[in-house]
Design a protein around this motif. Structure first.
Motif, PDB file in Angstrom:
ATOM      1  N   GLU A 383       0.829  -1.205   0.000  1.00  0.00           N
ATOM      2  CA  GLU A 383       0.000   0.000   0.000  1.00  0.00           C
ATOM      3  C   GLU A 383       0.863   1.254   0.000  1.00  0.00           C
ATOM      4  O   GLU A 383       0.540   2.244  -0.675  1.00  0.00           O
ATOM      5  N   LYS A 384       1.988   1.216   0.713  1.00  0.00           N
ATOM      6  CA  LYS A 384       2.919   2.353   0.688  1.00  0.00           C
ATOM      7  C   LYS A 384       3.522   2.523  -0.708  1.00  0.00           C
ATOM      8  O   LYS A 384       3.689   3.645  -1.189  1.00  0.00           O
ATOM      9  N   PHE A 385       3.861   1.406  -1.344  1.00  0.00           N
ATOM     10  CA  PHE A 385       4.381   1.470  -2.711  1.00  0.00           C
ATOM     11  C   PHE A 385       3.365   2.148  -3.636  1.00  0.00           C
ATOM     12  O   PHE A 385       3.734   2.981  -4.478  1.00  0.00           O
ATOM     13  N   GLN A 386       2.104   1.805  -3.475  1.00  0.00           N
ATOM     14  CA  GLN A 386       1.063   2.403  -4.316  1.00  0.00           C
ATOM     15  C   GLN A 386       0.935   3.897  -4.062  1.00  0.00           C
ATOM     16  O   GLN A 386       0.728   4.678  -5.006  1.00  0.00           O
ATOM     17  N   ARG A 387       1.077   4.299  -2.817  1.00  0.00           N
ATOM     18  CA  ARG A 387       1.007   5.735  -2.498  1.00  0.00           C
ATOM     19  C   ARG A 387       2.172   6.490  -3.132  1.00  0.00           C
ATOM     20  O   ARG A 387       1.995   7.593  -3.677  1.00  0.00           O
ATOM     21  N   ILE A 388       3.375   5.903  -3.055  1.00  0.00           N
ATOM     22  CA  ILE A 388       4.526   6.536  -3.714  1.00  0.00           C
ATOM     23  C   ILE A 388       4.274   6.617  -5.210  1.00  0.00           C
ATOM     24  O   ILE A 388       4.492   7.666  -5.850  1.00  0.00           O
ATOM     25  N   HIS A 389       3.791   5.517  -5.779  1.00  0.00           N
ATOM     26  CA  HIS A 389       3.633   5.447  -7.235  1.00  0.00           C
ATOM     27  C   HIS A 389       2.607   6.461  -7.738  1.00  0.00           C
ATOM     28  O   HIS A 389       2.779   7.051  -8.816  1.00  0.00           O
ATOM     29  N   LYS A 390       1.574   6.670  -6.976  1.00  0.00           N
ATOM     30  CA  LYS A 390       0.570   7.652  -7.374  1.00  0.00           C
ATOM     31  C   LYS A 390       1.196   9.041  -7.495  1.00  0.00           C
ATOM     32  O   LYS A 390       0.903   9.786  -8.443  1.00  0.00           O
TER      33      LYS A 390
END
Length: 629
Positions: A383-390
């Motif tokens: 979920e943290k990876f997705q937040r960074i990616h966004k």
């Protein structure tokens, strides 16, 4: 002699039989069912790409070719034929059309070959201590048998050795390079930039021998603290996950068939006049043969826009792999990690480097890996990876293309066509971290039989005139004092000094060092040697030539283009780089003593040591904070 080897690292010794059975079962499966044609074609593609690529960034390409051909020449073969693998690749492409070709090779050369061995290596953490004890007992036994005359002879021999180490050899008996031999100009690759409403593309025409390199360079946005600490693992995992609806195995197969691999990294540097002010980028890179450029470019975009963060077990596996590599890096790069730790209080960039990629980063990675035993923790990391990616997808981007001039327009047309439907993202909050200015005194305890020592002093950023002098001073002190006392007399594998202008830090270090406090004392003595001893101009000239040699060192065609692009991206324009080089060439002995007296003051020193638990008491006596790695 050629051999076929399969291995597994990080397993338990009692699983050796299971590992062997696994290897043999895979070979048996290949012998019976073969390998898909497209996978074999991907392997040959990788061989062709590796043969064509002109390397040379870390190692001279000409010397690399000589060493590649040495084995053939030693055994009366043809080294040129060894390098020219095109005819071999053509033959192999025809051979693999036969479905039984690989099956026969595996059966005849491997399964039917009884000349094989299983070797299991088990670390012995007490080996070095037992060796030291055995050596001490041996020397004690020898000493007890020596007569007075023999003891005096040994003492005289030791004194003679020290005198010889202090003796200055006559350098005039060797051929030399002088400052007069330094070219007036430095070579910097030249590129051009196209800037439209949608795309900003920098293009460098270089002799890449049929390869093309592409990078998507994305401005690093401001990240919340919990996202910043996992940034290295986001960049590590993203290119190795599935994308475009494929799983990671399918994506890796596609990568190997059309590219030389995909990578994502972060690039963070300080301003030339302020080491507390940082800017950063995420760099998404790949390379391919010219015929595969469009497929590579499509895969880059697809991987950026459609990653599979739902592959939780793959993320878990990648983090575990990264932990193993990081832990192993301590004994191989302990001096670099110690220097980073010692510098971590001197600038924002050094503190971030220590936190994300240094000893503090390794400690965090170990705790993260332990947490990921729980599925919920993996989900939280994804979920943290997705937040960074966004945020990454919302950040401005530009492109770097490096290839041969004849293909430039085709590559530009294909790149513009691929991204024509994409609106350039808007501005994001600029990346920054809190300024740092403090003294560090740390002792990092880990599983090592040797020590790594470092000491750092605050200095000036690269644009300051003294930065060039400090770079020369590092080589001057290494050549004239540190190498002799730390390596030759102290027994370390290496020792020296460097000036990190990006973080405004002058750093002493020792590598695989049997001593600890004595080496830290030698760092101080080197400053005394600089200020109080008489020095020859020849020593200054040698140090200048060392710095200029590093500046002028040729790289690979692609490496030189990337160096020019990123230097310019962070304000290191050709004019400023040439100015720094001229300042280096103008350094005098008076300059070296002046900056040594100005910046290398003991009250400003930060210290970091990497050692083992047996040295903890010594570190405590030195006033160092104990940090368990």
């Amino acid at each position: 002699e050629m051999s076929f080897m399969c291995g597994l690292e990080g397993s338990r010794p009692e699983r050796a039989e299971a590992v062997q059975e696994l290897v043999m079962s895979v070979l048996q499966d290949v012998a019976e069912n073969g390998v898909p044609l497209e996978r074999l074609q991907a392997v040959l593609h990788q061989l062709e790409l590796g043969q064509r690529e002109v390397s040379g960034d870390g190692y001279p390409y000409g010397l690399h070719l000589i060493l590649e051909g040495l084995s053939a020449a030693t055994h009366h073969g043809d080294p040129v034929a060894l390098m020219n693998i095109d005819p071999v690749l053509e033959t192999l492409r025809k051979n693999i059309e036969d479905p039984d070709y690989i099956k026969r090779l595996v059966t005849e050369r491997l399964l039917s070959n009884q000349h094989r061995i299983r070797l299991t290596l088990v670390p012995d953490t007490g080996l070095a201590e037992r060796r030291d004890q055995a050596e001490a007992m041996r020397l004690s036994t020898i000493k007890s048998t020596l007569s007075d005359a023999q003891q005096q002879a040994v003492i005289k021999l030791a004194a003679d050795l020290e005198a010889r180490q202090q003796q200055d050899d006559d350098p005039e008996i060797l051929p030399k390079v002088s400052l007069d031999d330094v070219p007036a100009e430095m070579h910097i690759a030249q590129g051009a930039t196209t800037d439209s409403d949608k795309l900003k593309i920098s293009v460098y025409d270089q002799g890449t021998n049929g390869l093309v390199y592409e990078q998507i360079v994305i401005e690093l946005p401001q990240l919340e603290d919990d996202l910043l600490e996992v940034l290295p693992y986001y960049t590590r995992c993203l290119p190795q996950l599935g994308s475009g609806g494929r799983d990671y195995l399918q994506t890796q197969a596609l990568q190997s068939s059309v590219t030389g691999g995909l990578s994502l990294s972060s690039s963070i540097r300080s301003r030339m006049d302020d080491v507390q002010s940082l800017s950063g980028h995420l760099v998404f890179s790949s390379k391919a043969l010219v015929r595969n450029y469009q497929a590579m470019s499509n895969l880059l975009r697809e991987t950026l826009e459609q990653p599979r963060f739902d592959e939780l077990e793959r993320i878990r596996e990648l983090i575990a792999q990264q932990r193993a590599r990081s832990e192993q890096s301590v004994t191989g790069n302990g001096h670099g990690l110690a220097m980073t730790a010692a510098s971590s209080g001197l600038s924002a960039g050094a503190a971030l480097q220590h936190r994300l990629g240094g000893l503090a980063g390794i400690k965090y990675l170990k705790s993260l890996d332990d947490e990921l035993a729980q599925t919920s923790a993996i989900e939280k990391l994804a979920e943290k990876f997705q937040r960074i990616h966004k945020q990454v997808l919302s950040a401005p981007r530009q492109f770097l293309l490096v290839g041969e001039e004849e293909y430039r327009q085709n590559h530009l047309n294909e790149l513009v066509s691929l991204w024509k439907d994409v609106t350039q993202p808007g501005k994001v909050s600029a990346f920054s971290v809190e300024p740092v200015q403090k003294t560090v005194k740390q002792c990092w305890i880990t599983n090592t039989q040797v020590n790594f020592c470092a000491r750092a002093y605050p200095t000036v950023p690269v644009e300051h005139p003294d930065a060039a002098v400090l770079s020369v001073l590092a080589g001057f002190m290494r050549n004239g004092f540190l190498h002799r006392v730390i390596r030759e007399q102290g027994g370390a594998y290496g020792g020296g000094a460097s000036h990190d202008a990006d973080n405004a830090a002058f750093r002493f270090y020792s590598y695989r060092d049997p001593r600890l406090s004595e080496t830290l004392d030698d760092f101080d003595k080197s400053v005394q040697w600089l200020l109080e001893s008489k020095h020859e101009h020849r020593q200054v000239e040698e140090a200048i030539l060392g710095v200029v040699g590093a500046i002028d060192k040729p790289g690979s065609p692609a490496g030189e283009a990337k160096d020019a692009f990123y230097s310019d991206l962070y304000g290191r324009t050709p004019e400023k780089r040439r100015q720094f080089r001229q300042r280096v060439l103008a350094v005098t002995m008076d300059d070296l003593k002046r900056v040594g007296e100005t910046y290398l003051q003991s009250e400003n020193a930060s210290t970091a040591v990497v050692t083992n638990g047996a040295k903890q008491e010594i570190c405590e006596q030195l006033g160092l904070e104990i940090c368990q790695l």
